[in-house]
Design a protein around this motif. Structure first.
Motif, short mmCIF file in Angstrom:
data_model
loop_
_atom_site.label_atom_id
_atom_site.label_comp_id
_atom_site.label_asym_id
_atom_site.label_seq_id
_atom_site.Cartn_x
_atom_site.Cartn_y
_atom_site.Cartn_z
N MET A 1 2.13 -1.43 4.67
CA MET A 1 3.48 -1.12 4.18
C MET A 1 3.43 -0.61 2.74
N ARG A 2 2.60 -1.23 1.92
CA ARG A 2 2.45 -0.77 0.53
C ARG A 2 1.97 0.68 0.49
N ALA A 3 0.96 0.98 1.30
CA ALA A 3 0.41 2.33 1.33
C ALA A 3 1.42 3.34 1.87
N GLU A 4 2.16 2.94 2.88
CA GLU A 4 3.13 3.85 3.48
C GLU A 4 4.23 4.21 2.50
N LEU A 5 4.79 3.23 1.81
CA LEU A 5 5.90 3.51 0.90
C LEU A 5 5.42 3.98 -0.47
N ASP A 6 4.27 3.50 -0.92
CA ASP A 6 3.65 3.96 -2.17
C ASP A 6 4.67 4.11 -3.29
N ASP A 7 5.43 3.05 -3.51
CA ASP A 7 6.50 3.05 -4.51
C ASP A 7 6.58 1.63 -5.08
#
Length: 125
Positions: free
Chosen positions: A96-102
């Protein structure tokens, strides 16, 4: 968006309070991302165990309608142990962190034993 074909459903645990603000696009994006990034789970369903609640401290994102908690005890593992589920939960968090990268989107695994869960929040500060 990550697409692995599972799980298919989001379920809110009985008693979870959801307000209209949870439907704002930048908030609901966490739910969509959680569903897309999730490992295999029982009943093909990601379970939200908490959304809105009375504040427990001044920075409680749940009380701002900016956080959700997700069940991890229903993650399917070959070992069937809490440790194995927590390990897969961390993989889920990192997806999830990698997907949203925000940095405004924050994901963590916390809690002890059977109360361990994923906490995800949007903090614009």
């Amino acid at each position: 968006m990550i697409s692995r074909g599972r799980p298919s459903y989001i379920e809110f645990k009985p008693g979870v309070k959801v307000k209209t603000a949870h439907g704002l696009p930048h908030i609901w994006l966490m739910i969509e991302t959680a569903l897309a990034a999730a490992p295999p789970v029982e009943a093909d369903t990601v379970v939200v165990t908490e959304a809105w609640r009375e504040p427990r401290h001044p920075d409680d994102a749940h009380s701002w309608c900016s956080a959700f908690d997700l069940r991890i005890r229903n993650i399917i593992t070959s070992e069937g142990t809490l440790d194995a589920r927590e390990a897969k939960a961390w993989v889920w968090v990192n997806r999830m962190r990698a997907e949203l990268d925000d940095p405004r989107y924050q994901f963590d695994v916390h809690g002890v034993g059977g109360n361990a869960h994923i906490h995800m929040e949007f903090d614009p500060r």
